[in-house]
Enzyme design. Structure first.
Site, PDB file in Angstrom:
ATOM      1  N   GLY A   1     -12.923  22.851  -2.660  1.00  0.00           N
ATOM      2  CA  GLY A   1     -11.482  22.804  -2.919  1.00  0.00           C
ATOM      3  C   GLY A   1     -10.787  24.125  -2.623  1.00  0.00           C
ATOM      4  O   GLY A   1     -11.422  25.124  -2.247  1.00  0.00           O
ATOM      5  N   ALA A   2      -9.464  24.120  -2.823  1.00  0.00           N
ATOM      6  CA  ALA A   2      -8.678  25.331  -2.555  1.00  0.00           C
ATOM      7  C   ALA A   2      -9.147  26.476  -3.452  1.00  0.00           C
ATOM      8  O   ALA A   2      -9.361  27.603  -2.986  1.00  0.00           O
ATOM      9  CB  ALA A   2      -7.190  25.037  -2.788  1.00  0.00           C
TER      10      ALA A   2
ATOM     11  N   CYS B   1      -2.039  28.818 -13.341  1.00  0.00           N
ATOM     12  CA  CYS B   1      -1.741  29.957 -12.458  1.00  0.00           C
ATOM     13  C   CYS B   1      -0.399  30.612 -12.784  1.00  0.00           C
ATOM     14  O   CYS B   1      -0.268  31.847 -12.776  1.00  0.00           O
ATOM     15  CB  CYS B   1      -1.778  29.515 -11.001  1.00  0.00           C
ATOM     16  SG  CYS B   1      -1.006  27.923 -10.689  1.00  0.00           S
TER      17      CYS B   1
ATOM     18  N   GLY C   1      -1.156  25.699  -4.591  1.00  0.00           N
ATOM     19  CA  GLY C   1      -1.374  25.388  -6.004  1.00  0.00           C
ATOM     20  C   GLY C   1      -1.619  23.913  -6.250  1.00  0.00           C
ATOM     21  O   GLY C   1      -2.057  23.522  -7.323  1.00  0.00           O
TER      22      GLY C   1
ATOM     23  N   ARG D   1      -7.774  23.769 -22.281  1.00  0.00           N
ATOM     24  CA  ARG D   1      -6.882  24.904 -22.540  1.00  0.00           C
ATOM     25  C   ARG D   1      -6.245  24.893 -23.927  1.00  0.00           C
ATOM     26  O   ARG D   1      -6.125  25.937 -24.558  1.00  0.00           O
ATOM     27  CB  ARG D   1      -5.765  24.946 -21.486  1.00  0.00           C
ATOM     28  CG  ARG D   1      -6.234  25.376 -20.113  1.00  0.00           C
ATOM     29  CD  ARG D   1      -5.069  25.370 -19.151  1.00  0.00           C
ATOM     30  NE  ARG D   1      -5.518  25.570 -17.782  1.00  0.00           N
ATOM     31  CZ  ARG D   1      -4.838  25.176 -16.723  1.00  0.00           C
ATOM     32  NH1 ARG D   1      -3.671  24.555 -16.873  1.00  0.00           N
ATOM     33  NH2 ARG D   1      -5.303  25.383 -15.521  1.00  0.00           N
TER      34      ARG D   1
ATOM     35  N   LYS E   1       3.026  23.327 -19.698  1.00  0.00           N
ATOM     36  CA  LYS E   1       1.806  24.149 -19.741  1.00  0.00           C
ATOM     37  C   LYS E   1       2.171  25.616 -19.936  1.00  0.00           C
ATOM     38  O   LYS E   1       1.544  26.325 -20.726  1.00  0.00           O
ATOM     39  CB  LYS E   1       1.022  24.002 -18.423  1.00  0.00           C
ATOM     40  CG  LYS E   1       0.253  22.703 -18.296  1.00  0.00           C
ATOM     41  CD  LYS E   1      -0.437  22.653 -16.937  1.00  0.00           C
ATOM     42  CE  LYS E   1      -1.132  21.319 -16.736  1.00  0.00           C
ATOM     43  NZ  LYS E   1      -1.640  21.166 -15.354  1.00  0.00           N
TER      44      LYS E   1
ATOM     45  N   HIS F   1       2.546  32.393  -5.683  1.00  0.00           N
ATOM     46  CA  HIS F   1       3.699  31.931  -6.468  1.00  0.00           C
ATOM     47  C   HIS F   1       4.635  33.109  -6.777  1.00  0.00           C
ATOM     48  O   HIS F   1       4.181  34.231  -7.030  1.00  0.00           O
ATOM     49  CB  HIS F   1       3.244  31.380  -7.820  1.00  0.00           C
ATOM     50  CG  HIS F   1       2.446  30.107  -7.751  1.00  0.00           C
ATOM     51  ND1 HIS F   1       2.320  29.339  -6.621  1.00  0.00           N
ATOM     52  CD2 HIS F   1       1.757  29.459  -8.731  1.00  0.00           C
ATOM     53  CE1 HIS F   1       1.573  28.280  -6.904  1.00  0.00           C
ATOM     54  NE2 HIS F   1       1.210  28.332  -8.169  1.00  0.00           N
TER      55      HIS F   1
HETATM   56  N1  LIG Z   1      -4.792  25.552  -6.542  1.00  0.00           N
HETATM   57  C1  LIG Z   1      -4.434  26.425  -7.481  1.00  0.00           C
HETATM   58  O1  LIG Z   1      -3.663  27.393  -7.234  1.00  0.00           O
HETATM   59  C2  LIG Z   1      -4.936  26.270  -8.878  1.00  0.00           C
HETATM   60  C3  LIG Z   1      -4.656  27.301  -9.762  1.00  0.00           C
HETATM   61  C4  LIG Z   1      -5.127  27.196 -11.078  1.00  0.00           C
HETATM   62  C5  LIG Z   1      -5.843  26.096 -11.455  1.00  0.00           C
HETATM   63  N2  LIG Z   1      -6.089  25.087 -10.560  1.00  0.00           N
HETATM   64  C6  LIG Z   1      -6.883  23.954 -11.030  1.00  0.00           C
HETATM   65  O2  LIG Z   1      -8.183  24.036 -10.437  1.00  0.00           O
HETATM   66  C7  LIG Z   1      -8.683  22.710 -10.203  1.00  0.00           C
HETATM   67  C8  LIG Z   1      -9.016  22.566  -8.706  1.00  0.00           C
HETATM   68  O3  LIG Z   1      -7.817  22.767  -7.968  1.00  0.00           O
HETATM   69  P1  LIG Z   1      -7.825  22.858  -6.376  1.00  0.00           P
HETATM   70  O4  LIG Z   1      -6.441  23.241  -6.032  1.00  0.00           O
HETATM   71  O5  LIG Z   1      -8.957  23.647  -5.890  1.00  0.00           O
HETATM   72  O6  LIG Z   1      -8.079  21.294  -6.001  1.00  0.00           O
HETATM   73  P2  LIG Z   1      -8.672  20.682  -4.662  1.00  0.00           P
HETATM   74  O7  LIG Z   1      -8.404  21.553  -3.498  1.00  0.00           O
HETATM   75  O8  LIG Z   1      -8.158  19.284  -4.620  1.00  0.00           O
HETATM   76  O9  LIG Z   1     -10.254  20.667  -4.908  1.00  0.00           O
HETATM   77  C9  LIG Z   1     -10.858  19.783  -5.831  1.00  0.00           C
HETATM   78  C10 LIG Z   1     -12.362  20.019  -5.843  1.00  0.00           C
HETATM   79  O10 LIG Z   1     -12.946  19.122  -6.807  1.00  0.00           O
HETATM   80  C11 LIG Z   1     -14.023  18.419  -6.188  1.00  0.00           C
HETATM   81  N3  LIG Z   1     -14.243  17.102  -6.784  1.00  0.00           N
HETATM   82  C12 LIG Z   1     -13.418  16.027  -6.759  1.00  0.00           C
HETATM   83  N4  LIG Z   1     -14.020  14.982  -7.355  1.00  0.00           N
HETATM   84  C13 LIG Z   1     -15.238  15.404  -7.755  1.00  0.00           C
HETATM   85  C14 LIG Z   1     -16.346  14.790  -8.392  1.00  0.00           C
HETATM   86  N5  LIG Z   1     -16.315  13.494  -8.754  1.00  0.00           N
HETATM   87  N6  LIG Z   1     -17.444  15.531  -8.651  1.00  0.00           N
HETATM   88  C15 LIG Z   1     -17.509  16.827  -8.284  1.00  0.00           C
HETATM   89  N7  LIG Z   1     -16.496  17.473  -7.658  1.00  0.00           N
HETATM   90  C16 LIG Z   1     -15.391  16.759  -7.394  1.00  0.00           C
HETATM   91  C17 LIG Z   1     -13.571  18.288  -4.740  1.00  0.00           C
HETATM   92  O11 LIG Z   1     -14.668  17.928  -3.925  1.00  0.00           O
HETATM   93  P3  LIG Z   1     -14.459  17.016  -2.588  1.00  0.00           P
HETATM   94  O12 LIG Z   1     -14.006  17.960  -1.521  1.00  0.00           O
HETATM   95  O13 LIG Z   1     -15.821  16.463  -2.347  1.00  0.00           O
HETATM   96  O14 LIG Z   1     -13.432  15.972  -2.924  1.00  0.00           O
HETATM   97  C18 LIG Z   1     -13.040  19.695  -4.504  1.00  0.00           C
HETATM   98  O15 LIG Z   1     -14.123  20.574  -4.300  1.00  0.00           O
HETATM   99  C19 LIG Z   1      -7.605  21.759 -10.717  1.00  0.00           C
HETATM  100  O16 LIG Z   1      -7.903  21.410 -12.043  1.00  0.00           O
HETATM  101  C20 LIG Z   1      -6.349  22.590 -10.642  1.00  0.00           C
HETATM  102  O17 LIG Z   1      -5.366  22.159 -11.564  1.00  0.00           O
HETATM  103  C21 LIG Z   1      -5.671  25.159  -9.283  1.00  0.00           C
END
Ligand SMILES: NC(=O)c1ccc[n+]([C@@H]2O[C@H](COP(=O)([O-])OP(=O)(O)OC[C@H]3O[C@@H](n4cnc5c(N)ncnc54)[C@H](OP(=O)(O)O)[C@@H]3O)[C@@H](O)[C@H]2O)c1
Length: 341
Positions: free
Chosen positions: A14-15, A131, A162, A101, A214, A243
């Site tokens: 993921g991101a 974030c 995000g 959280r 949040k 951001h």
């Molecule tokens: N992006 C931000 O700036 C940010 C900041 C703070 C917090 N967050 C939080 O961090 C979390 C991830 O965010 P993200 O932006 O990285 O999301 P993302 O890009 O959509 O990545 C999601 C990740 O979760 C994995 N996943 C999905 N279903 C799964 C399963 N059944 N078993 C194991 N892994 C699974 C995905 O794998 P696949 O590729 O195989 O689907 C991918 O590696 C979220 O809770 C988000 O709210 C994000």
């Protein structure tokens, strides 16, 4: 010198997960073996860490056995299902989702703000804040310590990274479609972000978005200030990463611009940009990729001697997620980061 340890990264594709790989490598976190986990559809694929291709696996209890740290960035439902399994296996779980959280059993931590809540090494769950909350509190906590924070009005300008890797991809396809004069695709996002602004979060019946609520709840928990007044408005902007926030903060005592700048300069993880002029302020293009939260446009309110206005920019994938999580693990295990960046 800390012995290298086994680490599990859940959400490695993921991101945030991809940033986590970079942060672990750049800070030379003492990893003996990294196990990388994603959804079953990605199992068998690979991600790269320290120049080596690591094979992705789906979550299972075996993945956590013997590991010291499990970094989760795979959303709330995966965290609820597998976080307790990892903790029971003895891992320190640091979770980026909202799953834990607001649960009083678990600390919600920004190391520079409330690092004393990080447990010593050993199993347990620590929640990484949202974030937007992280970067806002990086700027406000030093000022709170100086003058006593009472009221915050914050408007956010949040980057598309995000919302995750698939949303970034859709935004980029939207941009190409807009430039080509075609209809932009809309499936992940609730509308067109290219050349536009969106409040793309789930909304509550009160009219507030989930993201706004949040910021309110998490800030009060982290600062241990139940009586803090916070009025948030969150907006997604057509920016790829980092951001920005316009923050107005009122304190218990009169403030000064110069002292605010001096106080922020002394705060770890904060850089102050006190330039004044057109284009002379922290910008997402510059801050993206940096560890520090940048604070600029520090102004004392024209009519209220107890209030300050600030412009705060932070990399949501680094300090807003991956870096903060790795810093928590570093503190828990007494790891001193080295810089290979
Ligand atoms: N992006 C931000 O700036 C940010 C900041 C703070 C917090 N967050 C939080 O961090 C979390 C991830 O965010 P993200 O932006 O990285 O999301 P993302 O890009 O959509 O990545 C999601 C990740 O979760 C994995 N996943 C999905 N279903 C799964 C399963 N059944 N078993 C194991 N892994 C699974 C995905 O794998 P696949 O590729 O195989 O689907 C991918 O590696 C979220 O809770 C988000 O709210 C994000």
């Amino acid at each position: 010198m800390i012995d290298p340890m086994d680490v599990v990264l859940v959400g490695a594709t993921g991101a945030v997960g991809q940033e986590m790989l970079r942060v672990l490598e750049q800070r030379a976190f003492p990893v003996r073996r990294l196990r990388v986990v994603a959804s079953p559809k990605s199992a068998g694929g690979a991600v790269t860490f320290r120049g080596e291709a690591l094979t992705l696996v789906a979550p299972s209890p075996q993945v956590f056995a013997g590991a010291a740290v499990a970094l989760f960035s795979a959303g709330s439902s995966i965290a609820r299902e597998w976080g307790p399994v990892a903790a029971a296996a003895g891992c320190l779980v640091v979770d980026n989702s909202s799953a834990f959280r607001m649960d009083e059993r678990y600390p919600l931590v920004v190391p520079e703000v409330n690092g004393h809540r990080i447990p010593a090494r050993g199993g347990g769950i620590v929640a990484n804040p949202n974030c937007s909350t992280i970067q806002m509190l990086m700027a406000l906590k030093p000022l709170h310590d100086r003058w006593g924070l009472e009221h915050v009005v914050v408007s956010t300008y949040q980057a598309i990274s995000g919302k995750g890797a698939r949303a970034v991809d859709e935004f980029e396809r939207q941009q190409r479609a807009v430039l080509a004069g075609e209809t932009p695709p809309v499936s992940i996002l609730p509308g067109v972000l290219a050349g536009n602004l969106l409040a793309d979060w789930t909304h509550e019946p009160s009219g507030f978005s989930e993201e706004e609520l949040k910021i309110v709840a998490e800030s009060k928990k982290i600062l241990e200030l139940a009586g803090l007044r916070i009025s948030p408005t969150c907006v997604r902007v057509p920016v790829r990463n980092a951001h920005s926030q316009s923050v107005w903060a009122r304190f218990a005592r009169p403030v000064s611009r110069d002292e605010a700048i001096t106080t922020l300069r002394a705060a770890p993880g904060v850089v102050v940009d006190d330039r004044i002029g057109p284009g002379q302020h922290p910008q997402p293009r510059e801050v993206s990729g940096s560890d520090d939260v940048a604070v600029g446009r520090v102004r004392r309110d024209l009519d209220d001697p107890q209030a300050l206005s600030l412009w705060v920019v932070g990399d949501n994938l680094r300090k807003g997620a991956a870096l903060n999580a790795v810093q928590i693990a570093e503190r828990a295990f007494g790891v001193t980061p080295s810089s290979r960046a």
